[in-house]
Scaffold this motif. Structure first.
Motif, PDB file in Angstrom:
ATOM      1  N   SER A 145      -2.054   3.330   4.000  1.00 36.68           N
ATOM      2  CA  SER A 145      -0.730   2.775   3.697  1.00 36.68           C
ATOM      3  C   SER A 145       0.192   4.276   3.249  1.00 36.68           C
ATOM      4  CB  SER A 145      -0.990   2.066   2.552  1.00 36.68           C
ATOM      5  OG  SER A 145      -1.416   2.626   1.633  1.00 36.68           O
ATOM      6  N   GLY A 146      -0.062   5.432   4.104  1.00 34.33           N
ATOM      7  CA  GLY A 146       0.481   6.500   3.496  1.00 34.33           C
ATOM      8  C   GLY A 146       1.775   6.542   4.763  1.00 34.33           C
ATOM      9  N   VAL A 147       2.048   7.983   4.419  1.00 37.32           N
ATOM     10  CA  VAL A 147       3.279   8.452   5.264  1.00 37.32           C
ATOM     11  C   VAL A 147       3.202   7.980   6.904  1.00 37.32           C
ATOM     12  CG1 VAL A 147       4.329  10.283   6.314  1.00 37.32           C
ATOM     13  CG2 VAL A 147       3.759  10.350   3.616  1.00 37.32           C
ATOM     14  N   SER A 151       5.153   5.299   9.369  1.00 36.81           N
ATOM     15  CA  SER A 151       6.059   5.646  10.499  1.00 36.81           C
ATOM     16  C   SER A 151       5.200   5.168  11.906  1.00 36.81           C
ATOM     17  CB  SER A 151       5.950   7.220  10.584  1.00 36.81           C
ATOM     18  OG  SER A 151       4.781   7.614  10.677  1.00 36.81           O
ATOM     19  N   HIS A 152       4.233   4.610  11.793  1.00 31.47           N
ATOM     20  CA  HIS A 152       3.590   3.996  12.770  1.00 31.47           C
ATOM     21  C   HIS A 152       3.835   2.362  13.132  1.00 31.47           C
ATOM     22  CE1 HIS A 152       0.728   7.541  13.461  1.00 31.47           C
ATOM     23  NE2 HIS A 152       0.359   6.916  14.664  1.00 31.47           N
ATOM     24  N   ARG A 166      -0.633  -6.332   9.776  1.00 26.62           N
ATOM     25  CA  ARG A 166      -1.814  -6.494   8.981  1.00 26.62           C
ATOM     26  C   ARG A 166      -1.716  -5.012   8.398  1.00 26.62           C
ATOM     27  NH1 ARG A 166      -6.316  -9.398  11.856  1.00 26.62           N
ATOM     28  NH2 ARG A 166      -5.371 -11.513  12.063  1.00 26.62           N
ATOM     29  N   VAL A 167      -2.066  -4.835   6.964  1.00 28.12           N
ATOM     30  CA  VAL A 167      -2.402  -3.573   6.405  1.00 28.12           C
ATOM     31  C   VAL A 167      -3.515  -3.514   5.654  1.00 28.12           C
ATOM     32  CG1 VAL A 167      -0.483  -3.579   4.732  1.00 28.12           C
ATOM     33  CG2 VAL A 167      -1.391  -1.325   5.416  1.00 28.12           C
ATOM     34  N   ALA A 175      -1.496  -0.642  -0.187  1.00 27.21           N
ATOM     35  CA  ALA A 175      -1.230  -1.474   0.950  1.00 27.21           C
ATOM     36  C   ALA A 175      -0.204  -2.410   0.129  1.00 27.21           C
ATOM     37  CB  ALA A 175      -2.551  -2.277   1.237  1.00 27.21           C
ATOM     38  N   GLU A 176      -0.137  -2.961  -0.885  1.00 27.33           N
ATOM     39  CA  GLU A 176       0.770  -3.847  -1.636  1.00 27.33           C
ATOM     40  C   GLU A 176       2.263  -3.244  -1.466  1.00 27.33           C
ATOM     41  OE1 GLU A 176      -1.260  -5.015  -5.133  1.00 27.33           O
ATOM     42  OE2 GLU A 176      -2.616  -6.590  -3.789  1.00 27.33           O
TER      43      GLU A 176
END
Ligand code: NAI
Ligand SMILES: O=C(O)C1=NCCCC1
Length: 318
Positions: A145-147, A151-152, A166-167, A175-176
């Protein structure tokens, strides 16, 4: 001031962000990926193996990434660090700077902060790989859940209209936070509390973490899924399990780098089948039922062509 004495242009990440758009970047990255795989007498791309220097006692690395693209008439070098422990300081883990040179004189034309460049060009490369290798686009699952995760999501949803996104992240708060950020922009992303749940029946999966042991397992995913494996934890192949590697058709961005940075795959008798540029050219094909992995290592030429595009956009607008 004459151009021989003019100071280089300096662009911050904020400046860079204003000059980048997926519509213009993705085709430029696609051409670079394709060109890397062309066999011609005079190389159209020059990018020697990057140096990856561990910084003693710091859990960090410094990479030097020089490159040249003849098609784009562009010469640049990115210096980039990766310090995963920065997360505990509330900081980004990747910091980069690109120097763009005049190809006729070698003089530095521009210095650009390259955190946005790294985020955008990496996701653009995954978008291109996904365009060629995906079979469905109902469910997108993002692990991390980072940079790069952010961007993806941006690049892949620009390309494909997913019904569900979904993450999952090893720390749920991350993630939240990412889902809330997209919610504010009107994009619905569900947070999953296990990686297993996140990837169930997914059509496209992205792994973009510092995981040092597998976060994605063969037994959780369906046949035909396409995976963009982006993360580099203890090495570039720590996010997927052995069974998944052994079941998948694996393509990368550049084979010379894969021979160095993915050499550990030989220990589990797994080979990288080729470059994504060969799939783009149509010289290699993958049966539809296969699980595919785009093993993104990150290439200098991606930074080179992105920096040149940004420079051209800047000149057009100023
Ligand atoms: N292939 C390429 O071209 C590039 C690859 N990368 C790699 O992509 C990955 C993500 O980079 P960024 O998003 O910029 O970093 P980031 O620091 O913004 O995000 C890292 C993510 O990994 C998670 N994470 C950290 N330790 C973990 C662990 N032990 N297990 C599972 N998850 C963990 C964090 O919670 C976060 O979600 C890194 O491995 C980085 O080296 C980064 C840039 C380019
Ligand atoms: O290509 C890049 O840029 C990077 N790749 C691996 C991790 C650091 C940045």
């Amino acid at each position: 001031m004459s151009s021989s004495t003019a100071s280089p242009l300096y662009l911050t990440d904020e400046d860079v962000k204003k000059l980048l758009q997926w519509d213009t970047l993705i085709p430029v990255i696609e051409r670079a990926l394709k060109t890397v795989s062309q066999t011609v007498e005079t190389p159209l791309v020059v990018q020697p193996p990057r140096t990856i220097m561990p910084v003693p006692d710091k859990n960090g690395v410094l990479l030097t990434m020089p490159g040249f693209s003849k098609n784009d008439d562009a010469l640049a070098c990115k210096l980039v660090t990766s310090f995963p422990d920065n997360a505990q300081k509330g900081m980004a883990s990747i910091f980069g700077t690109v120097l763009l040179f005049d190809t006729n004189t070698g003089k530095v034309q521009a210095i650009m902060e390259a955190n946005e460049i790294t985020a955008w060009r990496t996701a653009a490369a995954s978008a291109v790989a996904t365009k060629y290798l995906h079979k469905g686009s109902d469910i997108l699952a993002i692990l991390g859940s980072g940079v790069q995760a952010r961007s993806h999501i941006n690049a892949l949803t620009h390309l494909l209209k997913f019904k569900e996104i979904r993450v999952w992240n090893h720390n749920q708060q991350g993630a939240e936070k990412l889902a809330a950020e997209f919610h504010e922009l009107g994009k619905c992303i569900s947070v999953c509390y296990s990686a297993d749940d996140a990837v169930k029946n997914a059509d496209v999966i992205v792994t973009a973490t510092y995981a040092s042991s597998p976060i994605l397992k063969r037994k959780w995913i369906k046949n035909g899924v396409h995976i963009n494996a982006v993360g580099a934890g203890i090495n570039h192949h720590s996010e997927l399990d052995k069974e998944l590697y052994q079941a998948a058709s694996i393509y990368t961005d550049t084979m010379p780098a894969a021979q160095i940075e993915l050499k550990g795959l030989a220990d589990i008798e797994v080979s990288v089948l080729g470059e994504i540029g060969e799939i783009i050219q149509g010289t290699k094909h993958v049966p539809r039922e296969n699980i595919t992995v785009f093993h993104s290592l990150g290439m200098a030429v991606e930074d080179v062509v992105t920096a040149k595009l940004i420079y051209e956009q800047y000149k057009m607008k100023n």
